[in-house]
Design an enzyme around this catalytic site. Structure first.
Site, PDB file in Angstrom:
ATOM      1  N   CYS A 175       0.844  -1.294  -0.024  1.00 37.87           N
ATOM      2  CA  CYS A 175       0.089   0.015   0.166  1.00 37.87           C
ATOM      3  C   CYS A 175       0.703   1.212  -0.013  1.00 37.87           C
ATOM      4  CB  CYS A 175      -0.932  -0.047   1.218  1.00 37.87           C
ATOM      5  SG  CYS A 175      -2.010   1.369   1.312  1.00 37.87           S
ATOM      6  N   CYS A 183     -19.432  -6.348   3.452  1.00 31.49           N
ATOM      7  CA  CYS A 183     -18.940  -5.025   3.951  1.00 31.49           C
ATOM      8  C   CYS A 183     -17.593  -4.957   3.244  1.00 31.49           C
ATOM      9  CB  CYS A 183     -18.485  -5.247   5.269  1.00 31.49           C
ATOM     10  SG  CYS A 183     -17.506  -3.864   5.861  1.00 31.49           S
TER      11      CYS A 183
HETATM   12 FE1  SF4 Z   1      -2.745   1.362   3.362  1.00 26.40          FE
HETATM   13 FE2  SF4 Z   1      -4.946   0.850   5.009  1.00 26.40          FE
HETATM   14 FE3  SF4 Z   1      -2.708  -0.195   5.681  1.00 26.40          FE
HETATM   15 FE4  SF4 Z   1      -3.176   2.755   5.695  1.00 26.40          FE
HETATM   16  S1  SF4 Z   1      -4.168   1.336   7.096  1.00 26.40           S
HETATM   17  S2  SF4 Z   1      -1.192   1.362   5.095  1.00 26.40           S
HETATM   18  S3  SF4 Z   1      -4.199   2.860   3.753  1.00 26.40           S
HETATM   19  S4  SF4 Z   1      -3.836  -1.026   4.004  1.00 26.40           S
END
Ligand code: SF4
Ligand code: SAM
Ligand code: DTB
Length: 325
Positions: free
Chosen positions: A66, A140
């Protein structure tokens, strides 16, 4: 004294006419433990079945890599150790959803490690939603921040809930996440609500925030209009390699207090005892249920972290005399 005057001003069994303040919540946090539990139980019993707990099963449909730098997350490309994987095939998602249903889950939650979905990804997720829904499960997804039109696309596919957490207090957010602002999260929540999808929104505690900051997160959640339908309260699971891997653990009673305050100020919401259950004793979980938690993640994995085995949860429900919603 402060706690008493807060209680006089705010009946625990009625929805407050005024917006909640951090000060009022601190008054609740500071109550003697038994008084706080009693108030939480009063609210809980007025609005929910006393001994019934909803069960959602999670599946990571797109893991790792991510772009965001959330300090708690194993899936961030900045520090996370979760291996990057492609979006799962729909048939694999259906198989997991069927297994979850057979185990007794009523909702299936699909999570993706994205800042937000691309339209071509969204088409595939829409197929997954439609397929899971056709099994008779509530659906969801948690896919990150949405662009205009994407929430409507998800609604058309049959989505029941969108999970998008505020995660922490506005004044602490920038210390944990630098690649996006919390205000962007509010924009997505507005899009979800406007599309007629139910909102699942909560946060994480145990990241080194103060009690005041925990109260501040809860104030933001409770003052949404309306409050989220579902409020996941995650205890930080310290993931190896993340900036928060060595965060000092939260006092368990402070965690229970956080659940109780959430229950009192969001009487109609489902409060989900979320991440961190694997590290909790059965007795601590029972206190969380007493404090008003009435939903859990069910199944041996969260997204990348562990969760209690379904058999352990079944045994716990039997010992506590709980039924599944
Ligand atoms: Fe990515 Fe969600 Fe993890 Fe933040 S919480 S790094 S946006 S997967
Ligand atoms: N990428 C999307 C997003 O951030 O909204 C969806 C997936 S993200 C992993 C979903 C939520 O998981 C986060 O908002 C956070 O509340 C929770 N989470 C992630 N890592 C966690 C951890 N180590 N401990 C507790 N909760 C965590
Ligand atoms: C939420 O509030 N908690 C869930 C769900 N929404 C997506 C995720 C918890 C993740 C815990 C860490 C992990 O599994 O990587």
């Amino acid at each position: 004294m402060e706690a008493t005057s807060t209680l006089q001003a705010v009946s625990a069994t009625s929805v407050p006419a005024q917006r909640w303040t951090i000060q009022a919540l601190l008054g609740l946090f500071e109550l003697p433990f038994n008084d706080l539990m009693y108030r939480a139980q009063q609210v809980h019993r007025e609005h929910h079945e006393a001994n019934a707990v909803q069960r959602s099963t999670l599946l990571s449909i797109k893991t790792g890599g991510c772009s965001e730098d959330c300090g708690y997350c194993s899936q961030s490309a900045h520090h996370g150790e979760a291996a990057k994987e492609a979006l799962l095939e729909t048939e694999d998602v259906i198989a997991a959803a069927r297994a979850a249903k057979d185990k007794g889950a009523s909702r299936f939650c699909m999570g993706a490690a994205w800042r937000g979905p691309k339209d071509k990804d969204l088409d595939r997720v829409a197929d997954m939603i439609a397929a899971v829904k056709s099994l008779g499960l509530e659906t969801c997804v948690t896919l990150g921040m949405l662009k205009d039109g994407q929430a409507e696309r998800l609604k058309q596919a049959g989505l029941d809930y969108y999970n998008h957490n505020l995660d922490t207090a506005p004044e602490f957010y920038g210390q944990v996440i630098k690649t996006h602002a919390q205000s962007e999260r509010f924009d997505t929540l507005d899009k979800v609500r406007e599309a007629g999808i139910k909102v699942c929104c909560g946060g994480i505690v145990g990241m080194g925030e103060t009690r005041r900051q925990r109260a501040s997160l809860l104030v933001e959640l409770a003052n949404m209009n309306p409050a989220p339908d579902s409020v996941p309260i995650n205890e930080l699971v310290p993931m190896p390699g993340t900036p928060l891997e060595n965060a000092p653990p939260l006092d368990p009673f402070e965690f229970v207090r956080t659940i109780a305050v959430a229950r009192i100020i969001m009487p109609e919401s489902m409060v989900r005892l979320s991440a961190g259950r694997q590290e909790m004793s059965d007795e601590l979980q029972a206190l969380c249920f007493l404090a008003g938690a009435n939903s859990i993640f069910y199944g041996d994995k969260l997204l990348t972290a562990g969760n209690p085995e379904a058999d352990r949860d079944e045994a716990l429900f039997a010992r506590l005399g709980f039924s599944a919603i």
